[in-house]
Design a protein around this motif. Structure first.
Motif, PDB file in Angstrom:
ATOM      1  N   ASP A  78     -78.990 -15.637  -6.842  1.00 54.67           N
ATOM      2  CA  ASP A  78     -79.076 -16.690  -7.867  1.00 54.67           C
ATOM      3  C   ASP A  78     -78.979 -18.085  -7.253  1.00 54.67           C
ATOM      4  N   GLU A  79     -79.661 -18.237  -6.127  1.00 54.99           N
ATOM      5  CA  GLU A  79     -79.670 -19.504  -5.400  1.00 54.99           C
ATOM      6  C   GLU A  79     -81.068 -20.128  -5.400  1.00 54.99           C
ATOM      7  N   TRP A  80     -81.924 -19.724  -6.334  1.00 52.30           N
ATOM      8  CA  TRP A  80     -83.309 -20.200  -6.319  1.00 52.30           C
ATOM      9  C   TRP A  80     -83.401 -21.716  -6.458  1.00 52.30           C
ATOM     10  N   GLU A  81     -82.400 -22.353  -7.058  1.00 57.80           N
ATOM     11  CA  GLU A  81     -82.427 -23.804  -7.223  1.00 57.80           C
ATOM     12  C   GLU A  81     -82.296 -24.535  -5.889  1.00 57.80           C
ATOM     13  N   ARG A  82     -81.998 -23.795  -4.816  1.00 60.34           N
ATOM     14  CA  ARG A  82     -81.956 -24.402  -3.486  1.00 60.34           C
ATOM     15  C   ARG A  82     -83.362 -24.689  -2.957  1.00 60.34           C
ATOM     16  N   LEU A  83     -84.381 -24.132  -3.590  1.00 52.76           N
ATOM     17  CA  LEU A  83     -85.763 -24.421  -3.211  1.00 52.76           C
ATOM     18  C   LEU A  83     -86.126 -25.740  -3.863  1.00 52.76           C
ATOM     19  N   ARG A  84     -86.324 -26.752  -3.072  1.00 49.87           N
ATOM     20  CA  ARG A  84     -86.484 -28.100  -3.604  1.00 49.87           C
ATOM     21  C   ARG A  84     -87.715 -28.807  -3.064  1.00 49.87           C
ATOM     22  N   THR A  85     -88.090 -29.841  -3.791  1.00 53.71           N
ATOM     23  CA  THR A  85     -89.108 -30.784  -3.348  1.00 53.71           C
ATOM     24  C   THR A  85     -88.399 -32.122  -3.170  1.00 53.71           C
ATOM     25  N   CYS A  86     -88.746 -32.848  -2.133  1.00 53.61           N
ATOM     26  CA  CYS A  86     -88.106 -34.122  -1.810  1.00 53.61           C
ATOM     27  C   CYS A  86     -88.139 -35.069  -3.013  1.00 53.61           C
ATOM     28  N   SER A  87     -87.041 -35.788  -3.221  1.00 53.57           N
ATOM     29  CA  SER A  87     -86.931 -36.724  -4.337  1.00 53.57           C
ATOM     30  C   SER A  87     -87.498 -38.100  -4.040  1.00 53.57           C
ATOM     31  N   ALA A  88     -87.873 -38.373  -2.805  1.00 52.65           N
ATOM     32  CA  ALA A  88     -88.484 -39.664  -2.489  1.00 52.65           C
ATOM     33  C   ALA A  88     -89.806 -39.762  -3.251  1.00 52.65           C
ATOM     34  N   VAL A 145     -91.314 -29.850   0.878  1.00 55.22           N
ATOM     35  CA  VAL A 145     -90.318 -28.925   0.338  1.00 55.22           C
ATOM     36  C   VAL A 145     -89.223 -28.704   1.370  1.00 55.22           C
ATOM     37  N   PHE A 146     -88.087 -28.202   0.901  1.00 48.62           N
ATOM     38  CA  PHE A 146     -86.987 -27.849   1.787  1.00 48.62           C
ATOM     39  C   PHE A 146     -86.080 -26.867   1.066  1.00 48.62           C
ATOM     40  N   ARG A 170     -78.261 -31.879  -1.690  1.00 50.76           N
ATOM     41  CA  ARG A 170     -79.324 -32.495  -0.897  1.00 50.76           C
ATOM     42  C   ARG A 170     -80.529 -32.779  -1.788  1.00 50.76           C
ATOM     43  N   VAL A 171     -81.095 -33.980  -1.649  1.00 51.64           N
ATOM     44  CA  VAL A 171     -82.242 -34.344  -2.481  1.00 51.64           C
ATOM     45  C   VAL A 171     -83.456 -34.789  -1.673  1.00 51.64           C
ATOM     46  N   TYR A 172     -83.277 -35.043  -0.368  1.00 51.25           N
ATOM     47  CA  TYR A 172     -84.391 -35.494   0.464  1.00 51.25           C
ATOM     48  C   TYR A 172     -84.722 -34.443   1.528  1.00 51.25           C
ATOM     49  N   CYS A 173     -85.995 -34.360   1.880  1.00 51.90           N
ATOM     50  CA  CYS A 173     -86.416 -33.377   2.873  1.00 51.90           C
ATOM     51  C   CYS A 173     -85.779 -33.656   4.225  1.00 51.90           C
ATOM     52  N   ASP A 174     -85.550 -34.917   4.527  1.00 50.59           N
ATOM     53  CA  ASP A 174     -84.940 -35.291   5.803  1.00 50.59           C
ATOM     54  C   ASP A 174     -84.134 -36.561   5.588  1.00 50.59           C
ATOM     55  N   SER A 175     -82.858 -36.500   5.875  1.00 52.15           N
ATOM     56  CA  SER A 175     -81.996 -37.663   5.650  1.00 52.15           C
ATOM     57  C   SER A 175     -82.326 -38.817   6.584  1.00 52.15           C
ATOM     58  N   ARG A 176     -82.921 -38.528   7.748  1.00 45.50           N
ATOM     59  CA  ARG A 176     -83.251 -39.593   8.694  1.00 45.50           C
ATOM     60  C   ARG A 176     -84.519 -40.340   8.318  1.00 45.50           C
ATOM     61  N   CYS A 193     -86.851 -39.855   4.835  1.00 46.31           N
ATOM     62  CA  CYS A 193     -86.885 -40.153   3.398  1.00 46.31           C
ATOM     63  C   CYS A 193     -85.532 -40.654   2.891  1.00 46.31           C
ATOM     64  N   GLY A 194     -84.464 -39.965   3.265  1.00 49.75           N
ATOM     65  CA  GLY A 194     -83.140 -40.369   2.798  1.00 49.75           C
ATOM     66  C   GLY A 194     -82.783 -41.768   3.238  1.00 49.75           C
ATOM     67  N   ASN A 195     -82.996 -42.072   4.503  1.00 54.05           N
ATOM     68  CA  ASN A 195     -82.686 -43.396   5.025  1.00 54.05           C
ATOM     69  C   ASN A 195     -83.553 -44.464   4.350  1.00 54.05           C
ATOM     70  N   ARG A 196     -84.845 -44.186   4.201  1.00 52.70           N
ATOM     71  CA  ARG A 196     -85.754 -45.125   3.553  1.00 52.70           C
ATOM     72  C   ARG A 196     -85.299 -45.446   2.140  1.00 52.70           C
ATOM     73  N   MET A 197     -84.906 -44.412   1.378  1.00 54.20           N
ATOM     74  CA  MET A 197     -84.489 -44.611  -0.003  1.00 54.20           C
ATOM     75  C   MET A 197     -83.149 -45.345  -0.077  1.00 54.20           C
ATOM     76  N   HIS A 198     -82.237 -45.044   0.833  1.00 48.24           N
ATOM     77  CA  HIS A 198     -80.949 -45.743   0.832  1.00 48.24           C
ATOM     78  C   HIS A 198     -81.116 -47.216   1.197  1.00 48.24           C
ATOM     79  N   VAL A 199     -81.975 -47.508   2.158  1.00 45.96           N
ATOM     80  CA  VAL A 199     -82.232 -48.901   2.534  1.00 45.96           C
ATOM     81  C   VAL A 199     -82.882 -49.638   1.369  1.00 45.96           C
ATOM     82  N   ALA A 200     -83.830 -49.019   0.693  1.00 46.03           N
ATOM     83  CA  ALA A 200     -84.494 -49.649  -0.457  1.00 46.03           C
ATOM     84  C   ALA A 200     -83.483 -49.938  -1.573  1.00 46.03           C
ATOM     85  N   ALA A 201     -82.565 -49.006  -1.829  1.00 43.45           N
ATOM     86  CA  ALA A 201     -81.554 -49.212  -2.868  1.00 43.45           C
ATOM     87  C   ALA A 201     -80.595 -50.334  -2.471  1.00 43.45           C
TER      88      ALA A 201
END
Length: 182
Positions: free
Chosen positions: A133-143, A149-150, A159-165, A167-175
């Motif tokens: 019952d872990e199917w929700e771990r199949l994700r698409t990047c939120s950027a 996918v990841f 986790r919401v981004y495919c790669d924190s370095r 997409c994650g970093n880009r989104m955090h810098v933009a915010a």
């Protein structure tokens, strides 16, 4: 996620495969046999000999089927899609120990083509995820500009981004910049 080496490896392989799709990247990343061989080598997919155009075509079809599973709207849909994929394989579980890896289970039949190998090993890994019952771990990047996918392996499923370095970093810098402007 308390999964063994073989499952973690297979989940990483399915993510790498799906992320070669034009649906998840800027364009087709499995253009030719050289790129398919590079994927096989990078993911240490064992037992694969000479690759043919047929292998490339079949790998793309399996990739698209896996992408549908990642894009499923609910668990029941993911199960239906995965069962359809697994029905086309000759699953033959056997223990293997190679390339410095500990004993693990291979699910593909000896001599199986690459596509059947991927469908069996990666499909069974996804099946275990669904059974737990872990199917929700199949994700698409939120950027907003990323469709990769990841598998969310974080303990709290945050986790919401495919790669924190990237997409994650880009989104955090933009915010951060947006907050500074406000």
């Amino acid at each position: 996620m308390p999964f063994g080496h073989d499952m973690v490896h297979s989940l990483g392989t399915v993510v790498s495969l799906v992320n070669t799709s034009p649906a998840t990247s800027a364009g087709e990343e499995l253009l030719d046999l050289d790129e398919l061989r590079a994927l096989v080598d990078a993911r240490e997919i064992s037992g694969i000999g000479e690759l043919t155009q047929r292998d490339l075509d079949q790998a793309r079809r399996v990739r698209d089927a896996f992408h549908e599973i990642f894009s499923a709207t609910d668990r029941a849909d993911a199960i239906r899609l995965l069962n359809a994929l697994l029905e086309g394989t000759r699953i033959t579980p056997r223990l293997a120990e190679h390339d410095g890896h500990p004993v693990h289970v291979h699910y593909f039949a000896p001599g199986a083509a690459l596509a059947e190998h991927l469908a069996a090993d990666c499909g069974v890994a996804l099946a275990h995820l669904l059974v737990e019952d872990e199917w929700e771990r199949l994700r698409t990047c939120s950027a907003p500009d990323c469709e990769r996918v990841f598998v969310d392996e974080s303990r709290n499923r945050s986790r919401v981004y495919c790669d924190s370095r990237t997409c994650g970093n880009r989104m955090h810098v933009a915010a951060y910049r947006a907050r500074r402007r406000a």
